[in-house]
Design a protein around this motif. Structure first.
Motif, short mmCIF file in Angstrom:
data_model
loop_
_atom_site.label_atom_id
_atom_site.label_comp_id
_atom_site.label_asym_id
_atom_site.label_seq_id
_atom_site.Cartn_x
_atom_site.Cartn_y
_atom_site.Cartn_z
N GLY A 29 0.73 -1.18 -0.02
CA GLY A 29 -0.16 -0.14 -0.08
C GLY A 29 0.78 1.55 0.13
O GLY A 29 0.60 2.10 -0.92
N SER A 65 -5.21 5.62 -2.65
CA SER A 65 -4.79 4.14 -2.73
C SER A 65 -5.26 3.45 -1.67
O SER A 65 -5.89 3.88 -0.72
CB SER A 65 -3.51 4.30 -2.64
OG SER A 65 -2.84 4.53 -1.29
N GLU A 67 -4.94 -1.17 -0.68
CA GLU A 67 -4.26 -2.47 -0.83
C GLU A 67 -5.16 -3.61 -0.76
O GLU A 67 -6.17 -3.53 0.09
CB GLU A 67 -3.30 -2.68 0.15
CG GLU A 67 -2.36 -3.75 -0.17
CD GLU A 67 -1.47 -3.97 1.04
OE1 GLU A 67 -0.73 -5.32 1.28
OE2 GLU A 67 -0.70 -2.95 1.46
#
Length: 88
Positions: A29, A65, A67
């Protein structure tokens, strides 16, 4: 231009006229966010032709963003990344 700034194993996609997504396999991440910010910085330093008798323009990005979590769907991942737009 985005597709030329990522590795061969990465995927860049245009989701809407002003929305892009990057899939960075095997990238955690924090590293993925840093990569996206670097790509945004490179593009932000580029002046694009706007056509005859119009000044060039620059593009600004807001980066989000996320993950991928075990068992998570791509749609859910995109929603989490979208929610993170602008977050540091």
């Amino acid at each position: 231009m985005v597709s030329r700034l990522v590795r061969a194993e990465d995927t860049a996609a245009r989701l809407a006229p002003e929305v892009f997504a990057l899939a960075l396999p095997a990238t955690r991440g924090a590293a993925a966010r840093l990569t996206a910010e670097r790509i945004a910085a490179v593009i932000g330093c580029t002046a694009f032709d706007a056509g005859p008798e119009r000044p060039p323009f620059v593009v600004e990005f807001e980066v989000g963003s996320a993950e991928l979590q075990p068992g998570e769907s791509p749609a859910s991942l995109l929603e989490r990344a979208s929610a993170a737009v602008g977050a540091a």
